[in-house]
Design an enzyme around this catalytic site. Structure first.
Site, short mmCIF file in Angstrom:
data_model
loop_
_atom_site.label_atom_id
_atom_site.label_comp_id
_atom_site.label_asym_id
_atom_site.label_seq_id
_atom_site.Cartn_x
_atom_site.Cartn_y
_atom_site.Cartn_z
N CYS A 87 41.48 42.78 46.55
CA CYS A 87 42.05 42.48 45.24
C CYS A 87 41.87 41.03 44.86
O CYS A 87 41.52 40.18 45.67
CB CYS A 87 43.56 42.76 45.24
N GLY A 139 37.57 43.22 42.86
CA GLY A 139 38.09 44.58 42.75
C GLY A 139 37.83 45.16 41.39
O GLY A 139 38.08 44.49 40.38
N ASN A 196 47.06 40.77 47.59
CA ASN A 196 45.67 40.75 48.06
C ASN A 196 45.70 40.71 49.58
O ASN A 196 46.23 39.78 50.17
CB ASN A 196 44.96 39.51 47.51
N GLY A 197 45.15 41.74 50.22
CA GLY A 197 45.12 41.77 51.68
C GLY A 197 45.41 43.15 52.21
O GLY A 197 45.29 44.15 51.51
N CYS A 199 39.29 34.37 56.82
CA CYS A 199 38.26 35.41 56.82
C CYS A 199 36.87 34.80 56.62
O CYS A 199 36.59 34.20 55.59
CB CYS A 199 38.54 36.43 55.72
N TYR A 225 30.26 36.37 51.64
CA TYR A 225 29.98 37.33 50.57
C TYR A 225 30.99 37.37 49.45
O TYR A 225 30.63 37.38 48.27
CB TYR A 225 29.86 38.72 51.20
N SER A 237 24.51 37.32 45.80
CA SER A 237 25.28 36.58 46.79
C SER A 237 24.42 35.95 47.87
O SER A 237 24.91 35.16 48.67
CB SER A 237 26.33 37.51 47.44
N ASP A 273 19.18 38.30 53.02
CA ASP A 273 20.39 38.98 52.54
C ASP A 273 21.59 38.38 53.26
O ASP A 273 21.47 37.82 54.35
CB ASP A 273 20.30 40.48 52.81
N ASP A 274 22.78 38.51 52.64
CA ASP A 274 23.97 37.93 53.24
C ASP A 274 24.47 38.74 54.43
O ASP A 274 25.03 38.19 55.38
CB ASP A 274 25.09 37.78 52.21
N CYS A 299 37.06 46.06 59.78
CA CYS A 299 38.08 45.07 59.46
C CYS A 299 39.39 45.78 59.14
O CYS A 299 39.40 46.79 58.46
CB CYS A 299 37.65 44.23 58.27
N CYS A 337 38.52 33.85 61.34
CA CYS A 337 38.51 35.25 61.79
C CYS A 337 37.07 35.75 61.75
O CYS A 337 36.45 35.81 60.68
CB CYS A 337 39.40 36.13 60.92
#
Length: 514
Positions: free
Chosen positions: A43, A68, A142-143, A278, A284, A325, A387-388, A424, A473
């Site tokens: 989010c 999102g 968000n999370g 994160c 990304y 990205s 690419d990422d 994740c 993380c």
């Protein structure tokens, strides 16, 4: 509490992004073409204290749309009442001038959602609004809460009714039942029960509260609006869109309280845990013009590419990115390697945002709906395709094929992050281990599956060096989760549980259920 502006429909319409039915590879009628090749975030959240707060919040959500695309909502506070409008769809589809005008008040919070716990539906759209013993409360999250099953079980055992399958509803209900002399005390007390990723905006009669989990999984920042007022947002780029030239990142475990007079109070929850930002925000998710933990995202991505070139050189004529990205990483790779940078793929930025379902023939073409190759660049060339990340590989293989069809002589894949080997549980939907292409395979085998001449990933050490943040993380890469996780829990577990109980067959509840 005035909810006259609230709109609910029991069946979702267009949900942008990814819908739950896409795991089978076939979209439902009316849904956009699926792209499940990339992980998806949960989010974006905003809060505004200013004149025409709802309209300012709208622009903030628009700037966070990349985080999102399933639903969006805004809640405002006016004369002690909360007004809200939310629905499924993109921000520009959910809000029009008429419903924004109905959101009166100079304090607002907003939310744009991708589901990681709870289905994609209007029922689970945010913000959540409830009446409490302390007055009305609205919450945007968000999370992802890792101990949500245990929290849900506790609430249900107290006789509380829950309307959704979202972990965010649990946070609102827990706050409503927590004791304390003010919301700061209640939030601090509730935070000691929450394990996982949460950046929150909370709207109450006393104003707005911005909260960040003590691990610091997700970004959150606040700023002063030049024209007068204050704003909070998931990313600093959204603060600039809302008119802020000054901003400050909210520290892990910090709680900020704003009202119409400004920043009233800031507190820090007494929770001693290691920081775990994160790493995928840098790789990304975040916009390249955002800053997090003092690091510019574009600069970090460029450095990812530079280190990748040092670790995995290739004999080639041109470096091209998979837009958008991966552009910064490809620039870094080209600069470090001395190989020219060029455009080889043109992206249709509107695919996946249409109500029109592609035909069966177009669906077979897959990635051709989203990318077009530049034959003038690719024909006869040995290319480094940067690419990422690679998650499932469902876009990467068709991209390699597109490049070859356009005349590329060799395709050397270089990935600006390590191999993704673990799901994740902190708010990123990466799928299950059996959906991750790198699990159980070496680079040579993956290269063959993708049709590339060679493949190399950035090392975990290279990732950490490029980001340069202490307390990172990297669980999706190394499996070292900073919090306890339930590996059997899925994002639709609560709905599955409720359906099983209603049918009288609780034994059908899947792994990870309470």
């Amino acid at each position: 509490m005035n909810l006259d502006c609230e709109r609910f429909s029991h069946e979702p319409r267009h949900c942008g992004g990814s819908a739950n039915g896409w795991r089978s590879g076939k979209p439902r009628p009316g849904e956009p073409y699926p792209d499940d090749s990339q992980p998806r975030e949960s989010c974006g959240i905003v809060a505004v204290i200013a004149d025409e707060a709802a309209r300012v919040a709208f622009f903030g959500l628009f700037a966070l749309q990349h985080r999102g695309q399933e639903s969006a909502g805004i809640a405002t506070l006016d004369k002690g009442s909360i007004h809200m409008h939310k629905d499924v769809g993109l921000v520009s589809q959910v809000f029009r001038d008429q419903n924004l005008s109905a959101l009166a008040g100079s304090i607002a919070i907003g939310h744009t959602r991708y589901s990681t716990t709870g289905k994609s539906s209007a029922r689970n759209a945010q913000p959540f609004v409830i009446d409490t013993q302390y007055g009305p409360l609205a919450l945007g999250h968000n999370g992802n809460i890792a101990n949500a099953p245990a929290l849900r079980k506790t609430l249900l055992s107290r006789g509380l009714g829950l309307m959704t399958g979202s972990d965010s509803e649990l946070l609102a209900m827990m706050l409503a039942g927590t004791q304390g002399s003010d919301w700061i005390e209640r939030i601090e007390a509730a935070m000691k029960e929450w394990v996982g990723a949460y950046s929150l905006v909370i709207l109450a009669a006393e104003g707005v509260y911005a909260v960040r989990d003590p691990w610091g999984f997700r970004p959150l920042a606040w700023g002063r609006i030049d024209a007068g007022g204050f704003a909070v947002a998931s990313e600093t780029s959204a603060l600039r869109v809302m008119g802020c030239s000054f901003y400050e990142e909210i520290a892990p475990g910090e709680i900020l309280h704003f009202d119409t007079k400004g920043l009233v109070q800031r507190a820090r929850a007494d929770i001693d845990v290691p920081h775990a930002a994160c790493s995928f925000e840098y790789v990304y998710f975040s916009r390249p013009d955002s800053v997090w933990n003092g690091k510019n995202i574009h600069a970090v991505r460029r450095r990812l590419g530079e280190i990748l070139a040092e670790e995995a050189p290739a004999a080639a004529d041109i470096v091209i990115p998979v837009p958008d990205s991966s552009i910064a990483a490809a620039i870094g790779y080209a600069r470090q390697s001395g190989i020219p940078f060029g455009e080889g793929l043109v992206k249709n930025r509107y695919i996946g945002r249409t109500f029109i379902e592609p035909t069966k023939a177009l669906r077979r073409q897959g990635v051709a709906l989203k990318f077009s190759p530049l034959r003038e660049t690719l024909e006869g060339a040995r290319i480094v395709l940067v690419d990422d990340s690679i998650v499932r590989g469902t876009t990467t293989a068709p991209l390699v094929k597109l490049c070859r069809q356009a005349g590329a002589r060799e395709v050397h894949l270089r990935i600006a992050s390590p191999r993704i080997l673990h799901p994740c549980y902190m708010g990123v939907d990466m799928g299950t281990p059996n959906e991750l292409i790198a699990v159980g395979k070496g680079e040579d085998e993956i290269a063959r599956l993708l049709g590339a001449d060679s493949l190399a990933y950035l090392s975990i050490e290279g990732l950490s060096e490029a980001i340069g943040v202490k307390g990172l993380c990297r669980a999706c890469f190394d499996g070292q989760y900073p919090i306890p996780v339930d590996e059997g829990f899925t994002k639709e577990s609560f709905e599955t549980e409720r359906s099983a109980e209603a049918s009288g067959h609780p034994e059908t509840i899947g792994r990870g259920q309470v």
